[in-house]
Design an enzyme around this catalytic site. Sequence first.
Site, PDB file in Angstrom:
ATOM      1  N   PRO A  10       4.849  -1.149  -3.420  1.00  0.00           N
ATOM      2  CA  PRO A  10       3.572  -0.442  -3.414  1.00  0.00           C
ATOM      3  C   PRO A  10       2.780  -0.600  -2.123  1.00  0.00           C
ATOM      4  CG  PRO A  10       3.491  -2.372  -4.837  1.00  0.00           C
ATOM      5  CD  PRO A  10       4.927  -2.166  -4.480  1.00  0.00           C
ATOM      6  N   ASN A  11       2.175   0.509  -1.745  1.00  0.00           N
ATOM      7  CA  ASN A  11       1.267   0.618  -0.595  1.00  0.00           C
ATOM      8  C   ASN A  11       1.980   0.592   0.751  1.00  0.00           C
ATOM      9  OD1 ASN A  11      -1.173   0.695  -2.214  1.00  0.00           O
ATOM     10  ND2 ASN A  11      -0.724  -1.444  -2.677  1.00  0.00           N
ATOM     11  N   ARG A  18      -2.361   1.463   7.090  1.00  0.00           N
ATOM     12  CA  ARG A  18      -2.946   0.488   6.166  1.00  0.00           C
ATOM     13  C   ARG A  18      -3.250  -0.820   6.904  1.00  0.00           C
ATOM     14  NH1 ARG A  18       0.857  -3.039   2.099  1.00  0.00           N
ATOM     15  NH2 ARG A  18      -0.844  -4.050   0.984  1.00  0.00           N
ATOM     16  N   TYR A  23      -0.809  -5.353   9.259  1.00  0.00           N
ATOM     17  CA  TYR A  23       0.532  -4.770   9.126  1.00  0.00           C
ATOM     18  C   TYR A  23       0.978  -3.970  10.351  1.00  0.00           C
ATOM     19  CZ  TYR A  23      -0.221  -6.135   4.283  1.00  0.00           C
ATOM     20  OH  TYR A  23      -0.476  -6.860   3.148  1.00  0.00           O
ATOM     21  N   ASN A  75      11.019  -5.490   0.395  1.00  0.00           N
ATOM     22  CA  ASN A  75       9.613  -5.875   0.526  1.00  0.00           C
ATOM     23  C   ASN A  75       8.920  -5.346  -0.724  1.00  0.00           C
ATOM     24  OD1 ASN A  75       6.962  -6.366   1.085  1.00  0.00           O
ATOM     25  ND2 ASN A  75       7.021  -5.577   3.175  1.00  0.00           N
ATOM     26  N   ALA A  78       2.829  -6.269  -3.269  1.00  0.00           N
ATOM     27  CA  ALA A  78       2.086  -7.149  -4.173  1.00  0.00           C
ATOM     28  C   ALA A  78       2.860  -7.496  -5.445  1.00  0.00           C
ATOM     29  CB  ALA A  78       0.749  -6.503  -4.538  1.00  0.00           C
ATOM     30  N   GLU A  99      14.409 -11.103   0.468  1.00  0.00           N
ATOM     31  CA  GLU A  99      12.969 -10.820   0.354  1.00  0.00           C
ATOM     32  C   GLU A  99      12.355 -10.832   1.743  1.00  0.00           C
ATOM     33  OE1 GLU A  99      10.936 -13.739  -2.046  1.00  0.00           O
ATOM     34  OE2 GLU A  99       8.963 -13.114  -1.330  1.00  0.00           O
ATOM     35  N   HIS A 101       8.697  -9.954   4.153  1.00  0.00           N
ATOM     36  CA  HIS A 101       7.280  -9.608   4.253  1.00  0.00           C
ATOM     37  C   HIS A 101       6.923  -9.420   5.719  1.00  0.00           C
ATOM     38  CE1 HIS A 101       6.761 -10.495   0.064  1.00  0.00           C
ATOM     39  NE2 HIS A 101       7.467 -11.594   0.256  1.00  0.00           N
ATOM     40  N   ARG A 108      -2.002 -16.556   4.374  1.00  0.00           N
ATOM     41  CA  ARG A 108      -3.011 -15.662   3.798  1.00  0.00           C
ATOM     42  C   ARG A 108      -3.592 -16.266   2.510  1.00  0.00           C
ATOM     43  NH1 ARG A 108      -0.768  -9.716   3.720  1.00  0.00           N
ATOM     44  NH2 ARG A 108      -2.987  -9.333   3.308  1.00  0.00           N
TER      45      ARG A 108
HETATM   46  C1  DQA Z   1       3.455  -7.848   2.028  1.00  0.00           C
HETATM   47  C2  DQA Z   1       2.575  -9.033   1.625  1.00  0.00           C
HETATM   48  C3  DQA Z   1       2.023  -8.837   0.225  1.00  0.00           C
HETATM   49  O1  DQA Z   1       1.208  -9.932  -0.120  1.00  0.00           O
HETATM   50  C4  DQA Z   1       1.195  -7.573   0.153  1.00  0.00           C
HETATM   51  O2  DQA Z   1       0.746  -7.350  -1.162  1.00  0.00           O
HETATM   52  C5  DQA Z   1       1.921  -6.377   0.671  1.00  0.00           C
HETATM   53  C6  DQA Z   1       2.737  -6.533   1.874  1.00  0.00           C
HETATM   54  C7  DQA Z   1       3.923  -7.956   3.491  1.00  0.00           C
HETATM   55  O3  DQA Z   1       4.851  -7.247   3.847  1.00  0.00           O
HETATM   56  O4  DQA Z   1       3.360  -8.737   4.275  1.00  0.00           O
HETATM   57  O5  DQA Z   1       1.776  -5.282   0.174  1.00  0.00           O
HETATM   58  O6  DQA Z   1       4.614  -7.848   1.215  1.00  0.00           O
END
Ligand code: DQA
Length: 144
Positions: A10-11, A18, A23, A75, A78, A99, A101, A108
């Site tokens: 998501p997102n 964003r 990011y 990735n 959240a 995994e 990020h 964070r």
């Molecule tokens: C994320 C880190 C997560 O905490 C966050 O909710 C994201 C992006 C990252 O790529 O740093 O959406 O996965």
Amino acid sequence: MKRILVINGPNLNLLGRREPGIYGSTGMDDCLADLRMRYRDTAEIAYFQSNHEGALIDRLHEVGFDSALTGIVLNAGAYTHTSLALADAIAAIERPVVEVHISNVHSREEIRHRSMISPVCKGVIAGFGLDSYRLGIEALLAME
Ligand code: DQA
């Protein structure tokens, strides 16, 4: 030719727009174009993004038993921090999942320090910006 699937949760469709301070300002299209160029002789890189937990799980089920797939760079956004269902899906499938990020989740907010999916992934890469995806692919290619 190896086959890699990159999955974004998501997102992450908003990458580049964003919260660029966290990011970056590069979108996933550019990131994927770079990766596909870099690995053009080594690996086919497919991509899937969804904002929906169930759609991510469905895709993991679809590809996760395909022995022709080298592995998955995930990735989960959240959902990383919340989704037991996603963790169960990763545990259920046969192909390895790395995994990743973009941000260093450990520097964070505390809620981002916990990952539901880390225990069932092969490993974790965090904090290298969009290069985290390349490092995830490297990890999968090195495993075989
Ligand atoms: C994320 C880190 C997560 O905490 C966050 O909710 C994201 C992006 C990252 O790529 O740093 O959406 O996965």
